[in-house]
Design a protein around this motif. Sequence first.
Motif, mmCIF file in Angstrom:
data_model
loop_
_atom_site.group_PDB
_atom_site.id
_atom_site.type_symbol
_atom_site.label_atom_id
_atom_site.label_comp_id
_atom_site.label_asym_id
_atom_site.label_seq_id
_atom_site.Cartn_x
_atom_site.Cartn_y
_atom_site.Cartn_z
ATOM 1 N N LEU A 156 14.345 -1.655 4.463
ATOM 2 C CA LEU A 156 14.964 -1.710 3.136
ATOM 3 C C LEU A 156 15.851 -2.942 3.006
ATOM 4 N N MET A 157 16.668 -3.207 4.011
ATOM 5 C CA MET A 157 17.587 -4.346 3.934
ATOM 6 C C MET A 157 16.822 -5.672 3.981
ATOM 7 N N HIS A 158 15.682 -5.674 4.679
ATOM 8 C CA HIS A 158 14.842 -6.875 4.659
ATOM 9 C C HIS A 158 14.406 -7.189 3.233
ATOM 10 N N TRP A 159 13.887 -6.178 2.535
ATOM 11 C CA TRP A 159 13.382 -6.419 1.188
ATOM 12 C C TRP A 159 14.516 -6.748 0.214
ATOM 13 N N ARG A 160 15.650 -6.112 0.368
ATOM 14 C CA ARG A 160 16.766 -6.415 -0.530
ATOM 15 C C ARG A 160 17.239 -7.849 -0.321
ATOM 16 N N ALA A 161 17.249 -8.307 0.919
ATOM 17 C CA ALA A 161 17.667 -9.689 1.194
ATOM 18 C C ALA A 161 16.685 -10.684 0.578
ATOM 19 N N ARG A 162 15.380 -10.406 0.681
ATOM 20 C CA ARG A 162 14.385 -11.316 0.125
ATOM 21 C C ARG A 162 14.472 -11.349 -1.406
ATOM 22 N N ILE A 163 14.600 -10.172 -1.994
ATOM 23 C CA ILE A 163 14.698 -10.114 -3.464
ATOM 24 C C ILE A 163 15.938 -10.848 -3.935
ATOM 25 N N SER B 7 0.848 -1.183 0.000
ATOM 26 C CA SER B 7 0.000 0.000 0.000
ATOM 27 C C SER B 7 0.887 1.237 0.000
ATOM 28 N N LEU B 8 0.266 2.401 -0.177
ATOM 29 C CA LEU B 8 1.031 3.652 -0.145
ATOM 30 C C LEU B 8 1.762 3.796 1.186
ATOM 31 N N PRO B 9 3.001 4.306 1.173
ATOM 32 C CA PRO B 9 3.689 4.566 2.448
ATOM 33 C C PRO B 9 2.834 5.459 3.348
ATOM 34 N N SER B 10 2.943 5.219 4.639
ATOM 35 C CA SER B 10 2.108 5.950 5.589
ATOM 36 C C SER B 10 2.464 7.435 5.627
ATOM 37 N N ARG C 85 4.780 -5.455 -21.133
ATOM 38 C CA ARG C 85 5.895 -4.628 -20.697
ATOM 39 C C ARG C 85 5.923 -4.319 -19.204
ATOM 40 N N PRO C 86 4.817 -3.884 -18.584
ATOM 41 C CA PRO C 86 4.886 -3.452 -17.178
ATOM 42 C C PRO C 86 5.256 -4.594 -16.245
ATOM 43 N N LEU C 87 6.222 -4.372 -15.391
ATOM 44 C CA LEU C 87 6.742 -5.436 -14.551
ATOM 45 C C LEU C 87 5.693 -5.996 -13.604
ATOM 46 N N LEU C 88 4.882 -5.142 -12.995
ATOM 47 C CA LEU C 88 3.881 -5.636 -12.048
ATOM 48 C C LEU C 88 2.876 -6.549 -12.738
ATOM 49 N N ARG D 125 6.701 -8.512 -5.463
ATOM 50 C CA ARG D 125 5.882 -7.322 -5.703
ATOM 51 C C ARG D 125 6.059 -6.296 -4.580
ATOM 52 N N GLU D 126 5.966 -6.758 -3.346
ATOM 53 C CA GLU D 126 6.088 -5.857 -2.201
ATOM 54 C C GLU D 126 7.479 -5.227 -2.166
ATOM 55 N N GLY D 127 8.500 -6.059 -2.351
ATOM 56 C CA GLY D 127 9.866 -5.544 -2.319
ATOM 57 C C GLY D 127 10.135 -4.556 -3.441
ATOM 58 N N TYR D 128 9.655 -4.895 -4.635
ATOM 59 C CA TYR D 128 9.857 -4.001 -5.784
ATOM 60 C C TYR D 128 9.188 -2.644 -5.554
ATOM 61 N N MET D 129 7.949 -2.673 -5.071
ATOM 62 C CA MET D 129 7.243 -1.402 -4.862
ATOM 63 C C MET D 129 7.910 -0.584 -3.760
ATOM 64 N N PHE D 130 8.411 -1.244 -2.729
ATOM 65 C CA PHE D 130 9.139 -0.505 -1.689
ATOM 66 C C PHE D 130 10.369 0.170 -2.284
#
Length: 977
Positions: free
Chosen positions: A438-445, A2-5, A364-367, A388-393
């Motif tokens: 950020l580091m959580h999502w980079r590790a998962r990706i 979702s949109l950042p708070s 074309r669109p990645l999502l 998806r979540e990591g990419y959008m973040f």
Amino acid sequence: MSLPSLVALPDTLQHLTGSNEQSLRSAVAAVDGLSLDAWTAERWAAFARVAAASEFVLEQSLRDPAMLLSLAESGELERRFAPGELCAQLAAAAQTATTEDELARNLRRQRTRHQVRIIWRDLTRQADLVETCRDLSGMADAAIDQAYQWLYPRHCQQFGTPIGNRSGQPQQMVVLGMGKLGAVELNLSSDIDLIFAFPEGGETEGVKRSLDNQEFFNRLGQRLIKALDPITVDGFVFRVDMRLRPYGSAGALTLSFNALEQYYQDQGRDWERYAMIKARVVAGDQVAGSQLLEMLRPFVYRRYLDFSAIEALRTMKQLIQQEVRRKGMSGNIKLGAGGIREVEFIAQAFQLIHGGRDLSLQQRPLLKVLATLEGQGYLPAPVVEELREGYMFLRYTEHAIQAIADRQTQMLPDGDLDRARIAFMLGFPDWAAFHDRLMHWRARIDWHFRQVIADPDEDEGEGEVVVGGEWLPLWEEAQDEEAACRQLEDAGFRDAPRAIKLLAGLRSSPQLRAMQRLGRERLDAFIPRLLAQAVEHDDPDLVLERVLPLVEAVARRSAYLVLLTENPGALRRLLTLCAASPWIAEQIARFPLLLDELLNESRLFSPPLAPELAAELRERLTRIPEDDLEQQMEALRHFKLAHSLRVAASEIAGSLPLMKVSDYLTWLAEAILDQVLALAWRQTVARHGRPQRSDGSPCDPGFIIVGYGKVGGIELGHGSDLDLVFIHDGDPQAETDGAKPIDSAQFFTRLGQRIIHLLTTQTASGQLYDVDMRLRPSGASGLLVSSVGAFERYQQNEAWTWEHQALVRARVLVGCPQVGAAFEGVRARVLGKQRDLAGLRSEVSEMRAKMRDNLGTKSTAAGTAANAYDSGVPFDIKQDAGGIVDIEFMVQYAALAWSHSHPALLRYTDNIRILEGLEDAGLVPASDAVLLREVYKAFRSAAHRQALQKQAGVIDAGQFVNERQQVRRIWSELGLS
């Protein structure tokens, strides 16, 4: 995500609000006619938030306060633009220009205005990621196209109108947007990657000194770049990058379509395929641009599975990692480990591998690609959700970084102030909390990236280990034959010399001798893996014997070898299935595209139900242009091959019992027939128009396909043909309403011929089905298609008893429900007639005797001689006495004999449920009905096993002795002889 708070401004930024507000008030006061009196507390709060986070917005607002106030007063800061609205604003600005300098100035001011609006809406959480990217990409499209439309006529006035040599028509430029622009995913400070093209060579006309078309478009391209790229006092529109064109910076600025096609065909590199996935016509001649993309599609998307794409992407990633390390860019959220590029690589790996066959991946669109990967089963839903979540973040983070100063960077900042801004824009209380997420999502990706792209020979912590490396000397003949035999025997091979001979035969085959260097390297990497997995099986000799023909078949298209090298699980499943069934081994060797089905284990052993089958095929065909018959026929055939393999694999694995196997194979045939009828109907109507019914209404289609035999009885097996009959209810006196009218009889005959053509034509993927039409009225000498009335007259007055027996197993497969109901009525009336039982028994017995004489085992008098139960003699499961056909004839006899008084017997067409009906009605003893059902299933299971082993339906007569005797007993008790 979702949109950042929305969070409160932190203390680090709070101190900026007072000075920012005062600076804006001063700037507004300095311009006559401007006032902030209408600004509400909410507007000031939004300004405080945006100005504290974005130096760019603050700077532009102070530089041109009228621009900010007009955005506020128009309401554009608070609402989403309607389609075309942004383009209309840029078009109006471009059209007022009278000089190129004025055009450049107007476009730059429009860019600044919309950039402020887009950042404002992003930071106030009124726009999500998709809207922000869409608006930025739409602004780029409009700027490029409006600049082009302004420049082109003026360029023609100066240099003449370019005319094509071949067409003799005026030529327009085509501008392809690549990368994020092509995918409608521009970020807040993207450059735009463009390629310029024009349809044909030729010269300009209308001026004294003509120019070659390429020179004309080169100069036009330079003027277009000048309108967009240079930084002036008004800023810039978009930084333009032309390095993705053929030969990069050293290549011509523009190329003709033929030159582009030739380049990509002869010299196109893997990274250019990757780039061309996102290519989109963003300006110029849209129609010609669509033709160009269609010309280049075969370069991007290969018709076969292309796992070599992973090698290319892996190499690209290694180069990027080297550059990241060299420049100390680990903080780069695009290029660093677990960055945006890794998500893009994952998506594009699947697109390049599978996109030639699965058209749903050609987008074309990645999502949207990620959603397709989930929907089509390429990746599990939890994996896609994390990507998806990591990419959008990461993309929100990228926008935050660039919103600060409108700089093209993806590097995390070092300064405390900018770090506070980014944490604030992403909805975190401080940098530490943001950075942890950020580091959580980079590790998962990065973890998911390694699962898809990583080299299968890499084992973290142990360096490089070559899987199956112990077999490499044997394959490369680096050891003598004695040592090779000893190694094979020690590993479990029973006939090592034969295994060595098979491998030598493969090495010396014409296909291998013709292989290019890259293909041979792939084969050398694959064979050791094959041997390493083969020795894990109980019978490695059999595995090698069945798999090597497949290896030889695909040797010239070594991407298939890469598929199996890259996917050890797929190789394991291949060997298991080939060991279990030579029929499967042969199918895959003939149609290597089936290797794709081995990639997804859960999908391979879980064939879909009837509605899902039909929906999947419908969806596949809707993605193919209606006029592309060749691709439609290939899609139908691949669908059949793939799902037949899945059913066979499930049967071998034991996850599908016999009855379900037949159900699935029958549903598959019905789904295919439904689409074949639709295709044939469209094609025939397009040529002749629609036929009419006797009441004057158009047929829609007024036609049914009736299945007899195995397909009618829902008992299809592997490789079964289809017994079909075609029936219509058109008015024979009326003509079709098309440009080339014909009478209804002719129309439906041509429709039937078209259906048979679609089903039986041999293509690269084989044929769909063998079709037998001999059960139609009057057999091979009768009309191909009958009307409902003619069908009933024939059945009532002319049909033989054996034709009524066949009708017991007849049912409507696909077509018009109205005609289907009429057929069911005819069937019920014909089969429900009261018959003379003595005469019926005689005719059924005579027909059965003829079949035994012609088709049964000669040495045992079709299972009736004294030696019929001796071990060592053959028993034909289907034709010999006590076998399948005896049970079928008893069921058909019973239906004809008793359906007059028990119409429920006509409800079903399959033997199992008719037997249940006979039991329920008390017409056959329950014990006999149960026995016949169980024996029938046992016989059919044996026949299926024989088919999967590529053997005739003949087994040792020592099997099923008691069962056959019981079947013959019941046969006699029914009075049949």
